[in-house]
Design an enzyme around this catalytic site. Structure first.
Site: not given
Length: 318
Positions: A139, A222-223, A99, A14-16, A201
């Protein structure tokens, strides 16, 4: 029980502002086994504001999909979870304890709760007792800072209070997204709890041997997946001991950038349509980042506002 989970499961994190439905749909097509929504504040969910509900809406092709929420009041988080369960029926509901962003920590939520493990446990206990059938997951990070590492003990406590899967980001809140993720702590936690642990990570940096020998049940990316859904195929190849697929061609990058834009302009996103791609440009640019002639594309993209203009810009590639 998280029934859909299989060995070496690959999640999109999940990434805002980034892991919207379009991003999730594409990542599922390119090898993500499951996805998680952008996080939303429990109090905002209870308001049922259109913008908030749009953030957590999903298509059937995204399943298995989790909805991630954050909050500091156990009753409020529980009520929001039930509302989500009844209205959307996701495959799981995930509580964010990791977060580091101010909008979460200033509300006493997200990674701020790493300072008060008892409150973390109170939240998951209330939610797990309130949900009717949806699995509850969490998470978290390793701790607030290097002097206050809370895993694996707090992870065990969360499981005792009803969490059925834990995603552990191997950095502290103080690290943010800098420095190396501590995979030794992730592995220690995975070996210590009775539920599945998903490692998170810098997964893209792990070697085939590190991935294949891991005690984790899966991994969350993620990123490095933003504008690069091909990363799931590369990590899967490492997990299976196979040669990694070739990097995408400029044509493939351009075609997927256009497809993303088309999904975003489909009419289901507030403020974004065929005549206004302003809010989608950042993500579109990520798809094109490693294509040849990127600098020229980046300059041209600044003046793009419609799908037709984007097609014209990308015509030499597509």
């Amino acid at each position: 029980m998280v029934k859909f989970l299989k060995p070496n499961f690959l999640f999109l994190a999940p990434m805002a502002g980034f892991s919207n439905s379009a991003c999730r749909e594409i990542c599922r097509e390119y090898g993500a086994d499951g996805v998680v929504s952008e996080f939303v504040y429990s109090r905002a969910v209870l308001s049922q504001a259109e913008k908030i509900m749009q953030k957590i809406a999903f298509t059937q092709s995204e399943r298995p999909v989790g909805i991630q929420i954050f909050g500091s009041d156990p009753c409020e988080v529980a009520d929001a979870s039930v509302l989500i369960e009844e209205k959307l029926s996701p495959d799981f509901i995930d509580i964010n304890f990791g977060c580091p962003a101010p909008n979460a920590t200033h509300a006493g939520a997200g990674s701020a709760l790493l300072k008060t493990p008892d409150k973390m446990c109170a939240i998951v206990k209330k939610v797990s007792q309130t949900l009717k059938k949806t699995p509850l997951t969490a998470k978290m990070r390793t701790g607030w800072d290097s002097t206050s590492i809370v895993v694996p003990d707090v992870a065990k406590a969360l499981v005792d209070n009803g969490v059925q899967m834990i995603t552990l980001h191997g950095r502290t809140k103080a690290q943010g997204y800098e420095g190396d993720a501590d995979w030794s702590l992730i592995e220690k936690t995975a070996e210590s709890v009775s539920v599945a642990v998903i490692g998170n990570g810098s997964v893209e940096k792990l070697t085939s041997s590190q991935l294949r020998s891991s005690a984790c049940s899966g991994f969350m990316i993620g990123r490095s997946a933003l504008g690069n859904p091909w990363i799931f195929g590369k990590v899967r190849a490492r997990l299976e001991g196979l040669p990694e697929p070739e990097d995408p061609t400029p044509q493939e990058r351009a075609s997927l950038a256009l497809r993303y834009a088309e999904i975003m302009a489909s009419g289901k996103y507030l403020g974004i349509d065929v005549e206004n791609l302003t809010h989608a440009k950042v993500q579109i640019m990520r798809f094109l980042k490693n294509a040849s002639g990127f600098k020229k594309l980046r300059v041209g993209l600044k003046n793009v506002n419609t799908l037709d203009e984007l097609k014209e810009l990308l015509c030499e590639y597509i």
